[in-house]
Design a protein around this motif. Sequence first.
Motif, PDB file in Angstrom:
ATOM      1  N   GLY B 382       0.829  -1.195   0.000  1.00 38.06           N
ATOM      2  CA  GLY B 382       0.000   0.000   0.000  1.00 38.06           C
ATOM      3  C   GLY B 382       0.857   1.236   0.000  1.00 38.06           C
ATOM      4  O   GLY B 382       0.859   2.011   0.948  1.00 38.06           O
ATOM      5  N   SER B 383       1.608   1.401  -1.083  1.00 39.69           N
ATOM      6  CA  SER B 383       2.484   2.546  -1.290  1.00 39.69           C
ATOM      7  C   SER B 383       3.792   2.479  -0.512  1.00 39.69           C
ATOM      8  O   SER B 383       4.065   3.312   0.344  1.00 39.69           O
ATOM      9  N   ILE B 384       4.567   1.457  -0.830  1.00 37.09           N
ATOM     10  CA  ILE B 384       5.967   1.393  -0.396  1.00 37.09           C
ATOM     11  C   ILE B 384       6.748   2.036  -1.541  1.00 37.09           C
ATOM     12  O   ILE B 384       6.759   1.531  -2.659  1.00 37.09           O
ATOM     13  N   ARG B 385       7.379   3.185  -1.262  1.00 36.30           N
ATOM     14  CA  ARG B 385       7.908   3.991  -2.362  1.00 36.30           C
ATOM     15  C   ARG B 385       9.418   3.917  -2.533  1.00 36.30           C
ATOM     16  O   ARG B 385       9.952   4.389  -3.554  1.00 36.30           O
ATOM     17  N   SER B 386      10.110   3.395  -1.534  1.00 36.16           N
ATOM     18  CA  SER B 386      11.578   3.449  -1.608  1.00 36.16           C
ATOM     19  C   SER B 386      12.180   2.424  -0.677  1.00 36.16           C
ATOM     20  O   SER B 386      11.483   1.807   0.131  1.00 36.16           O
ATOM     21  N   ALA B 387      13.515   2.291  -0.762  1.00 37.36           N
ATOM     22  CA  ALA B 387      14.228   1.362   0.109  1.00 37.36           C
ATOM     23  C   ALA B 387      14.062   1.749   1.572  1.00 37.36           C
ATOM     24  O   ALA B 387      13.976   0.888   2.448  1.00 37.36           O
ATOM     25  N   SER B 388      13.983   3.056   1.858  1.00 34.04           N
ATOM     26  CA  SER B 388      13.845   3.452   3.262  1.00 34.04           C
ATOM     27  C   SER B 388      12.456   3.103   3.790  1.00 34.04           C
ATOM     28  O   SER B 388      12.295   2.775   4.966  1.00 34.04           O
ATOM     29  N   ASP B 389      11.436   3.151   2.921  1.00 31.73           N
ATOM     30  CA  ASP B 389      10.108   2.683   3.342  1.00 31.73           C
ATOM     31  C   ASP B 389      10.167   1.188   3.691  1.00 31.73           C
ATOM     32  O   ASP B 389       9.535   0.736   4.651  1.00 31.73           O
ATOM     33  N   VAL B 390      10.926   0.429   2.905  1.00 28.67           N
ATOM     34  CA  VAL B 390      11.067  -1.008   3.170  1.00 28.67           C
ATOM     35  C   VAL B 390      11.718  -1.215   4.533  1.00 28.67           C
ATOM     36  O   VAL B 390      11.245  -1.993   5.370  1.00 28.67           O
ATOM     37  N   ILE B 391      12.816  -0.488   4.779  1.00 25.19           N
ATOM     38  CA  ILE B 391      13.533  -0.596   6.056  1.00 25.19           C
ATOM     39  C   ILE B 391      12.596  -0.281   7.227  1.00 25.19           C
ATOM     40  O   ILE B 391      12.545  -1.000   8.230  1.00 25.19           O
ATOM     41  N   LYS B 392      11.828   0.804   7.071  1.00 17.57           N
ATOM     42  CA  LYS B 392      10.928   1.219   8.155  1.00 17.57           C
ATOM     43  C   LYS B 392       9.835   0.171   8.367  1.00 17.57           C
ATOM     44  O   LYS B 392       9.454  -0.130   9.503  1.00 17.57           O
ATOM     45  N   ALA B 393       9.325  -0.384   7.256  1.00 16.66           N
ATOM     46  CA  ALA B 393       8.283  -1.407   7.375  1.00 16.66           C
ATOM     47  C   ALA B 393       8.819  -2.640   8.091  1.00 16.66           C
ATOM     48  O   ALA B 393       8.160  -3.200   8.974  1.00 16.66           O
ATOM     49  N   VAL B 394      10.029  -3.044   7.732  1.00 13.72           N
ATOM     50  CA  VAL B 394      10.617  -4.232   8.369  1.00 13.72           C
ATOM     51  C   VAL B 394      10.831  -3.955   9.862  1.00 13.72           C
ATOM     52  O   VAL B 394      10.503  -4.781  10.718  1.00 13.72           O
ATOM     53  N   ALA B 395      11.312  -2.750  10.177  1.00 14.87           N
ATOM     54  CA  ALA B 395      11.542  -2.418  11.591  1.00 14.87           C
ATOM     55  C   ALA B 395      10.230  -2.331  12.370  1.00 14.87           C
ATOM     56  O   ALA B 395      10.197  -2.547  13.572  1.00 14.87           O
ATOM     57  N   LEU B 396       9.134  -2.019  11.673  1.00 13.13           N
ATOM     58  CA  LEU B 396       7.829  -2.005  12.344  1.00 13.13           C
ATOM     59  C   LEU B 396       7.237  -3.409  12.460  1.00 13.13           C
ATOM     60  O   LEU B 396       6.181  -3.584  13.052  1.00 13.13           O
ATOM     61  N   LEU B 474      16.704  -6.961  11.895  1.00 10.71           N
ATOM     62  CA  LEU B 474      16.022  -5.666  11.808  1.00 10.71           C
ATOM     63  C   LEU B 474      14.518  -5.809  12.059  1.00 10.71           C
ATOM     64  O   LEU B 474      13.863  -4.876  12.525  1.00 10.71           O
ATOM     65  N   ARG B 475      13.996  -7.010  11.791  1.00 14.22           N
ATOM     66  CA  ARG B 475      12.544  -7.172  11.832  1.00 14.22           C
ATOM     67  C   ARG B 475      11.984  -6.896  13.225  1.00 14.22           C
ATOM     68  O   ARG B 475      12.404  -7.480  14.214  1.00 14.22           O
ATOM     69  N   GLY B 476      11.032  -5.973  13.290  1.00 14.81           N
ATOM     70  CA  GLY B 476      10.387  -5.632  14.547  1.00 14.81           C
ATOM     71  C   GLY B 476      11.298  -4.881  15.505  1.00 14.81           C
ATOM     72  O   GLY B 476      10.956  -4.691  16.669  1.00 14.81           O
ATOM     73  N   ASN B 477      12.436  -4.435  14.987  1.00 19.60           N
ATOM     74  CA  ASN B 477      13.428  -3.746  15.811  1.00 19.60           C
ATOM     75  C   ASN B 477      13.075  -2.259  15.867  1.00 19.60           C
ATOM     76  O   ASN B 477      13.725  -1.417  15.265  1.00 19.60           O
ATOM     77  N   ARG B 478      12.026  -1.954  16.637  1.00 19.15           N
ATOM     78  CA  ARG B 478      11.490  -0.584  16.598  1.00 19.15           C
ATOM     79  C   ARG B 478      12.382   0.427  17.307  1.00 19.15           C
ATOM     80  O   ARG B 478      12.186   1.627  17.178  1.00 19.15           O
ATOM     81  N   LEU B 479      13.374  -0.090  18.039  1.00 18.84           N
ATOM     82  CA  LEU B 479      14.320   0.838  18.669  1.00 18.84           C
ATOM     83  C   LEU B 479      15.122   1.581  17.612  1.00 18.84           C
ATOM     84  O   LEU B 479      15.741   2.603  17.891  1.00 18.84           O
ATOM     85  N   MET B 480      15.138   1.038  16.400  1.00 17.81           N
ATOM     86  CA  MET B 480      15.884   1.674  15.312  1.00 17.81           C
ATOM     87  C   MET B 480      15.095   2.834  14.694  1.00 17.81           C
ATOM     88  O   MET B 480      15.574   3.479  13.760  1.00 17.81           O
ATOM     89  N   LEU B 481      13.869   3.046  15.168  1.00 18.54           N
ATOM     90  CA  LEU B 481      13.028   4.098  14.593  1.00 18.54           C
ATOM     91  C   LEU B 481      12.706   5.178  15.627  1.00 18.54           C
ATOM     92  O   LEU B 481      12.607   4.902  16.818  1.00 18.54           O
ATOM     93  N   ARG B 482      12.580   6.404  15.140  1.00 20.26           N
ATOM     94  CA  ARG B 482      12.107   7.517  15.960  1.00 20.26           C
ATOM     95  C   ARG B 482      11.081   8.307  15.146  1.00 20.26           C
ATOM     96  O   ARG B 482      11.215   8.435  13.932  1.00 20.26           O
ATOM     97  N   GLY B 483      10.092   8.852  15.852  1.00 20.40           N
ATOM     98  CA  GLY B 483       9.081   9.658  15.165  1.00 20.40           C
ATOM     99  C   GLY B 483       9.416  11.134  15.249  1.00 20.40           C
ATOM    100  O   GLY B 483      10.072  11.572  16.197  1.00 20.40           O
TER     101      GLY B 483
END
Lengths: 146, 501
Positions: B382-396, B474-483
């Motif tokens: 549903g609109s994965i537009r780039s490699a960084s979107d992929v990274i963020k999705a995997v981390a989520l 990386l999967r589910g590794n939400r510590l790698m993300l900040r809002g």
Amino acid sequence: MKRVYVNEEWCLGCRLCEYNCAFANSGLGDMVLALKDRKIFPRIHVEGNDSITFAVSCRHCTDPICQKSCIAGAISKADGVVRIDRSKCVGCLTCVLVCPYGALSPGEDGIMQKCELCLENACGAPACVTGCPNKAIVYEERSDPE
Amino acid sequence: MGIEFIYPEFEVVRDRDRCIACRVCERQCSNEVHSYSPVRGVMISDESKCVNCQRCVSLCPTRALKIVKSNCRLRENANWQDETVKEIYKQANSGGVLLSSMGNPKPLPVYWDKILINASQVTNPPIDPLREPMETKVFLGKKPSAVRRDSEGKLDFSISPQIELAMPVMFSAMSYGSISYNAHASLARAATELGILYNTGEGGLHEDFYKYGSNTIVQVASGRFGVHEDYLEAGAAIEIKMGQGAKPGIGGHLPGTKIVGDVSRTRMIPEGSDAISPAPHHDIYSIEDLRQLVYSLKEATEYKKPVIVKVAAVHNIAAIASGIARSGADIIAIDGFRGGPGAAPPRLRDNVGIPIELALASVDQRLRDEGIRNNVSLVAGGSIRSASDVIKAVALGADACYIATAALLALGCHLCRTCQSGKCNWGIATQRPDLVKRLNPDIGSERLINLMSAWRHEIMEIMGGMGINSIEALRGNRLMLRGVGLNEKELGILGISHAGE
């Protein structure tokens, strides 16, 4: 040797090859300057009908009948490329009559011209090939020349 | 003309100084915008037919053309905006449901753009993917939750069927019929070359593409078009489509005019008949019913292939996913509300469903809380537009992503959003032979391979920066993300901290 081949399956009939050819052989650096408000004299022609189109240019035949028929000795073949010495051409149109592909035609000045694979101009590679948007015209080595 | 007149949306701007009247634009426009006036010796245009697909702009050899948005506007009104009013005019003219294509164009929040990725500094070293091994391979399917031993104490290595992907991206469902033979050929060839999978959508599998079966997901949707034993056997996995992000809760309709020749044969319906996919699966009204279909498909393929259940991201997605994870499905694919359809009513597309970021995070969390995360793999689309979107999705929490719009863009799509007309000038969303041939699969597959290879490089670079050397870590590794710029509630659902925390 490398030749220009046409995959009619992918030809869109857009005729960009004709314009790119005319531009490449104009000797000018600007397509607008070269082609605007002028009749063009390309060395490749798109033929076909509503269901199929394909571009036709010189096949550089193994045994070129145009060379044999030229009364002025203007057509020669060297290194696999059939060339025309436009200074010798007398405009008798015999080559037009004999060529089974319709690959020779008079230029703007009435003297015959034909595809010389962009070896004689500044392009370096056939302009029809580099400009084709759908890889319908390719410049490649094939083991089984016609 | 008169009361029903709507001023054209676009203007064709032709630079007369540059135009050499080669008529390429005229030959390339299936909407018949351009024509040559022999009297005036110039090209003219009827901009009322223009959909701004940019085909003429792209092929004009002298860059004489550009398409601009018309500035003929109604009087400004923040409430009754130009587009809103014109949609009312259109409906007053036609009495019909509005129809459009491709993803939601509205300025609703894109959470990917409000999430930032971590990188290593000093206390933990980053990894250079050019010098050190970096694993992007993933396996989708049910994972064992515990070490199992047989009666003699030997380890039990048996595992449910899995899909192996060289990188965590797949091409999502687009049916043969909605897209062309050459578009399918490009996707199939690229998926095979890349070691990933593409998806047939609900249009069956053309006989020419059975050879790509090990890189194919075959879909079973509510219309059951093209489904038979060989079809199920042909794919590497089977997907049950319950819904799609762009139009949750409604079915599909491929008009009879597109059901011609091979499309008719592949869908197993008569030529010229409308292909109508019902909104529900008429045999599925509960998780128990879904379980029956999951096991019917497994039974038919001797339990050798994982079964995917694809659902649109809707309000109760976490509870729905929890049910699906207990239904016997191996993989859940969630499609967010920005996904692109071949045709959808814009009222639904723009107003129904929820963003994939929130859906994915809440589903992953719910499945973990309930201890059933290993029952299924999660695929986000549903609109994965780039490699960084992929990274963020995997981390989520995603195991992999589905991309379709990005893949079509690689094939030449210019997002004019008029797929439903069937006159795609780029040879993608059309069945007209003269248009289909505009997409040469040699070029199409090469561009898809380029795009995915580029993304894979970027994924490795970003992972390396984080000091992570495999997708698994990386999967589910939400510590790698900040809002950034998100409120407490949004951060809570995403399960991430705010930047600076």
